[in-house]
Structures are given as C-alpha cells and as structure tokens.
Enzyme design. Structure first.
Site, PDB file in Angstrom:
ATOM      1  CE  LYS A 192     -43.388  22.183  -1.599  1.00  0.00           C
ATOM      2  NZ  LYS A 192     -44.631  22.729  -1.001  1.00  0.00           N
ATOM      3  N   GLY A 245     -49.532  13.213  -1.028  1.00  0.00           N
ATOM      4  CA  GLY A 245     -50.457  14.254  -1.466  1.00  0.00           C
ATOM      5  C   GLY A 245     -51.505  13.653  -2.371  1.00  0.00           C
ATOM      6  CB  THR A 247     -54.391  10.475  -7.074  1.00  0.00           C
ATOM      7  OG1 THR A 247     -54.507   9.687  -5.872  1.00  0.00           O
ATOM      8  CG2 THR A 247     -54.173   9.554  -8.249  1.00  0.00           C
ATOM      9  CD  GLU A 248     -55.732  13.763 -11.441  1.00  0.00           C
ATOM     10  OE1 GLU A 248     -55.071  14.155 -12.424  1.00  0.00           O
ATOM     11  OE2 GLU A 248     -56.321  12.659 -11.421  1.00  0.00           O
ATOM     12  CB  CYS A 301     -54.761   9.806   2.650  1.00  0.00           C
ATOM     13  SG  CYS A 301     -53.583   9.318   3.898  1.00  0.00           S
ATOM     14  CD  GLU A 398     -58.511  11.840  -0.932  1.00  0.00           C
ATOM     15  OE1 GLU A 398     -57.818  12.331  -1.829  1.00  0.00           O
ATOM     16  OE2 GLU A 398     -58.034  11.175   0.000  1.00  0.00           O
TER      17      GLU A 398
HETATM   18  P1  ADP Z   1     -53.221  20.004  -1.897  1.00  0.00           P
HETATM   19  O1  ADP Z   1     -53.914  20.356  -3.183  1.00  0.00           O
HETATM   20  O2  ADP Z   1     -54.144  19.543  -0.863  1.00  0.00           O
HETATM   21  O3  ADP Z   1     -52.294  21.069  -1.387  1.00  0.00           O
HETATM   22  P2  ADP Z   1     -51.123  18.534  -3.185  1.00  0.00           P
HETATM   23  O4  ADP Z   1     -51.007  17.118  -3.569  1.00  0.00           O
HETATM   24  O5  ADP Z   1     -51.234  19.535  -4.286  1.00  0.00           O
HETATM   25  O6  ADP Z   1     -52.343  18.696  -2.216  1.00  0.00           O
HETATM   26  O7  ADP Z   1     -49.914  18.988  -2.244  1.00  0.00           O
HETATM   27  C1  ADP Z   1     -49.086  18.154  -1.497  1.00  0.00           C
HETATM   28  C2  ADP Z   1     -47.668  18.668  -1.583  1.00  0.00           C
HETATM   29  O8  ADP Z   1     -47.240  18.611  -2.943  1.00  0.00           O
HETATM   30  C3  ADP Z   1     -47.488  20.129  -1.145  1.00  0.00           C
HETATM   31  O9  ADP Z   1     -46.238  20.250  -0.482  1.00  0.00           O
HETATM   32  C4  ADP Z   1     -47.462  20.864  -2.470  1.00  0.00           C
HETATM   33  O10 ADP Z   1     -46.780  22.089  -2.421  1.00  0.00           O
HETATM   34  C5  ADP Z   1     -46.734  19.870  -3.349  1.00  0.00           C
HETATM   35  N1  ADP Z   1     -46.974  20.016  -4.804  1.00  0.00           N
HETATM   36  C6  ADP Z   1     -48.090  20.468  -5.424  1.00  0.00           C
HETATM   37  N2  ADP Z   1     -47.928  20.463  -6.769  1.00  0.00           N
HETATM   38  C7  ADP Z   1     -46.674  20.003  -7.008  1.00  0.00           C
HETATM   39  C8  ADP Z   1     -45.905  19.767  -8.189  1.00  0.00           C
HETATM   40  N3  ADP Z   1     -46.391  20.008  -9.403  1.00  0.00           N
HETATM   41  N4  ADP Z   1     -44.638  19.282  -8.058  1.00  0.00           N
HETATM   42  C9  ADP Z   1     -44.132  19.018  -6.838  1.00  0.00           C
HETATM   43  N5  ADP Z   1     -44.804  19.234  -5.689  1.00  0.00           N
HETATM   44  C10 ADP Z   1     -46.057  19.709  -5.762  1.00  0.00           C
END
Ligand code: ADP
Length: 495
Positions: A192, A245, A247-248, A301, A398
């Site tokens: 994804k 991606g 941490t949250e 990161c 960050e």
């Molecule tokens: P950003 O906020 O910078 O986009 P994320 O950590 O949210 O960083 O995103 C990194 C990846 O994780 C992206 O491919 C995003 O679509 C995906 N993502 C975001 N939220 C979720 C979730 N709840 N479950 C699985 N994948 C997620």
C-alpha cells in the site's frame, strides 16, 4: 531576513508521462472495485498530476486472495531460490534502464529536486534490489547437536503474505526496502503506497511484471491509510505487516493487528541529536549538518533536528550555517540547480509553519526563514532557530520540515544526557577528531544508527531501525531477512 537565491536559467528536465494509474492485483492492472479514484498533486504547482485508482477493503480482499494463492501454489513456491534472485537482478537492471524516467516521476509526485532523485533515490533503489538478489540463495538454517540419537536441523521458511505500508518521503526507496527482502525470502506481497505519492510504486509494479514475477506475487493497492491501509493490517490472510511512517500511526496499526497477532516491523519517527564538538572539522560539520537536516526538504525520519554545538564554537558555527541555509536554492524541482523543493502537501506545509509559530511563541530566536517561499507550491524557506531550550515543542517533537534547532552544550556527559532525553531513538551523529570521544558517544547515544563525522550514509548492507519509539525490528542488511522468514526446527530419529 534571508534572501533565498532564485534558480536561474540552468538546464530544466522535462516531467515524464504518467504510464500507470491502476492497481496491480494478480498480475492484472485494474480499477478499484468501487470505481473510485483520488488525485495525486504536483507539490511544486498544486496541480493535479493524475487520478489514481482508490483501493479499499474490497480491493485488499482480492489482493490478499491473489497473494495467498501465489504463496501456496503456482510457480512461486517451486521456484529455486537462485531463480528468485535472478528475478530481482533482472528487476534491478530494468530500473537502471528506466532510471531517468523513474527519477523524474519521483520528482513530479514528491517534489524532491531532480538532482536528488537521480543521484540518491534511484541508485539506492537499484543497489537494494541487487543486494537482496544476492541473498535469495543464501538464506539457510543450521544443523543442531541435540542430545540423543537424532538428526536436528533448522530451516528458514518464507513467512507468507507480507502487507507493506509505506510513506511518501522516499516513495520508491521505501518500496525497495520492503519488496526486496520479502521477495528474496520467498514471501508474496500486498503493498500500500502512500496516498500522496503512488506513481513510482505503480511504475515499479509494471517493471516487476516485465521482469517476470508470477501473477499474485506482487500486488499494489493505492489508497488511503484508514481504508486500504487498515484493511491490510486487519486481514487474517496477511501474516506480517511492515510499516514505515509516523509513531502515532504505528500505535493504531499495533491495535488493529492485535486480533490476528501479526508479526510487525516498524520504522518510525525521530528527533535525532547531532552533536558537534569544538575539536571537529567545523566546515565539514556545518556541511554535514546542513545535509543532515535540510536534505529532502527536512522530510527524513533521521533528520538531525536537535543540533547540539559545543559552546566555544557555537557562534562561529551558527554564522557559517546561516550562510549555507541562505544559499540553498529553492524553486522548480526539475531545475538541475535546485537544492530544495516543496514540502509534499498542504498538510505538511501547514504543520511546519505551525511549528515555526510555536518556536516564535516559546521565545526561540528565528535567525532566518520560517515563511512560505513564492505564492504557488508548498515551499518553506530554510529555517534556523537558536536560543532553543530542550523543553520547547520545536526541540521535542518531530517537525519533518526544513527547521533547524541549534542548542549549545558544555560537556560530554551533559550532551549524552540531553541527547537521550527523548522517546525517540532512530539516529544520532557526532562530529569530533577525538577517537575516544567519538566511540564514547557512539556507544552512549540510544539510537539505532550513529554516524561519526558524516550524516545520512545509507547502504543496503547496513541494518537500519529505531530504539525506543522509533521502531521495532531492523530493515536492510541480513537483519531484514528475519522479518520475512519463520524458523522451523526439524528433528528426525536415527534410532
Ligand atoms: P503521514 O501522516 O505523513 O501521511 P502516516 O504515518 O500517516 O504519515 O502514513 C504512512 C503510511 O501509513 C501511508 O501509506 C498511510 O496511508 C498509511 N496509514 C495511515 N494511517 C493508517 C492506518 N490507520 N492503518 C494503516 N495504514 C495507515
């Protein structure tokens, strides 16, 4: 206030055509089951580049079914390990043949300067696939001398179907870090890509099909995190999730993965300490620290976002850094002279300017930058704060943008303590000519990677990942193979 040097009439690369906007499932390019699409924007112009198929749970369902079939039957499980390696070598060759197109596509979708896509992202991608191609036939177990009349040995078997969720800061490189070890180990994949930057991953999918990966071995489902991403995490047909991606987001993924007890590897955020001692080669430290923070528009990161400088050279260092920050060339990322492009999207742009405001409000001194550059695109001026204290939000959280915080320090123990005073632990750097001090810091800083007299040196062979809340597990190197294999013990009676 800084005057940013405008780019001139140097050579400008032409943006490439977009060849693929559908999703890849079972070797076929298809629309989303819902028929929905989403727009991917050019962050330098805010214009729509293309409409891309928007996957959700239904598409993930089909992709997982294809990946399971390909893992359990068909040519993939019967393929000799060395032949898996050959497919990865062929893919690396195809990426190399299409380097210019892929680099330009990355610049179009992400906004990073073309000189970086060409010289950093693409060579690292090719190297990563070649490195793991070489591992494919070297993943083996041991014979184990257990008590009694038995023959005991271990096998490293492919883990199964890997769900891989990647970010937008190095779209193609993050895809390579995930795909390459998984495929070398014999897994199949549902990938994804990030919703901001799906284009190079889809083009990579085309090259994977051209290289000869059998249908279902690689599936790519573009879409949003809470829909397509969460569906990957929750699906019982997926054995493992590898995520890079925030941490949250990782916390949400861990909660969603609990029901099916998935194996998880995470590569997450950071607030990396970059420590410059007075005895360092100051010009090298300034240049390396500029790179360590401003590279990729600060969207790394590993960004050296807490820059600790020994007090006796602090003012001199700040002066030199100010010069360099103001000399950065912002503008059209397709211009070969450009060293800083736009942030990836409006959300990141707003978040960064919000942090600048927080820095101002907390009483830090903004030496330069902190404003929007131009009136089109998500450009943020290179920003430097001094008079920063450890408790300010800009020193703790960050920012993921071109915002540097410079903090003075007085002695070794103090800087180790302050460097480690964070819940992150991804990377750190030390600049000194004193070997003992260098080793002491390298061992004392709680981070997955420590660079000495350099910054952001990556290699497919060197493990990478985080201590503390910066991650779980390691990518790259031999270490990453463990993420995609199960260890099986076979015990046979000889009596
Ligand atoms: P950003 O906020 O910078 O986009 P994320 O950590 O949210 O960083 O995103 C990194 C990846 O994780 C992206 O491919 C995003 O679509 C995906 N993502 C975001 N939220 C979720 C979730 N709840 N479950 C699985 N994948 C997620």
């Amino acid at each position: 206030m800084a005057t940013i040097v405008e780019t001139t009439d140097a050579a400008v690369v032409t943006p490439p055509p977009v060849k693929q906007v559908k999703m890849l499932i079972d070797g076929e390019w298809c629309d989303a089951a819902s028929g929905k699409t989403f727009a991917t924007l050019n962050p330098a112009t805010e214009e729509v580049i293309a409409e891309v198929a928007e996957g959700d749970a239904e598409d993930v369902e089909r992709a997982v079914a294809a990946a399971r079939r390909a893992f359990e039957s068909g040519p993939w499980p019967d393929l000799d390990a060395r032949d898996r390696g050959q497919l990865l070598y062929r893919l690396a060759d195809l990426i190399e043949e299409n380097l210019e197109e892929l680099a330009a596509l990355e610049t179009l979708d992400n906004g990073k300067p073309i000189r970086d896509s060409r010289a950093a992202d693409l060579p690292l991608v090719i190297d990563c696939f070649r490195y793991y191609a070489g591992w494919a036939d070297k993943i083996h177990g041991d014979t184990v001398p257990i008590r009694g009349d038995y023959f005991c040995y271990t096998r490293r078997e492919p883990l199964g179907v890997a769900g891989q969720i990647i970010p937008w800061n190095f779209p193609l490189l993050m895809a390579a870090w995930k795909f390459a070890p998984a495929l070398a180990a014999g897994c199949t994949v549902v990938m994804k890509p990030a919703e901001q930057t799906p284009l190079t991953c889809l083009r990579l999918g085309e090259l994977m099909i051209e290289a000869g990966f059998p249908p279902g071995v690689v599936n790519i489902v573009p879409g949003y995190g809470p829909t397509a991403g969460a569906a990957v995490v929750k699906h019982p047909g997926i054995d493992k999730v590898a995520f890079t991606g925030h941490t949250e987001t990782a916390k949400a993924i861990m909660r969603d993965a609990a029901a099916t007890l998935k194996r998880l590897t995470f590569e997450l955020g950071g607030k990396s300490p970059n420590v410059v001692f007075a005895d360092a080669d100051l010009d090298a430290a300034v240049a390396g620290s500029e790179f360590g923070l401003f590279f990729n528009q600060g969207q790394c990161c590993t960004a050296g976002s807490r820059l600790f400088v020994e007090r006796s050279v602090h003012d001199q260092f700040v002066e030199k850094m100010l010069d360099r920050a103001q000399g950065r060339r912002l503008g059209n990322p397709f211009d070969l002279e450009t060293t800083q492009g736009p942030q990836v999207d409006k959300a990141q742009f707003d978040k960064i300017l919000d942090y600048v405001q927080k820095g101002d409000d907390a009483g830090a001194k903004r030496l330069t930058g902190g404003e929007r550059h131009g009136d089109k695109g998500f450009f943020v001026e290179p920003t430097i704060f001094t008079d920063v204290t450890d408790d300010m939000p800009i020193a703790r959280e960050e920012i993921f943008g071109p915002v540097m915080c410079i903090l003075p320090f007085d002695d070794v123990d103090e800087v180790v303590r302050r460097g480690n005073d964070t819940f992150y632990g991804l990377a750190a750097a030390v600049w000194t000519k004193d070997v003992q001090k260098a080793h002491h810091l390298a061992h004392s800083l709680r981070a997955g990677t420590v660079w000495v007299n350099c910054y952001d040196v990556f290699d497919a062979a060197a493990p990478f990942g985080g201590f503390k809340m910066s991650g779980i597990g390691r990518e790259l190197g031999e270490a990453a193979l463990a993420n995609y294999t199960e260890l099986k013990t076979v015990t046979m009676s000889l009596g």
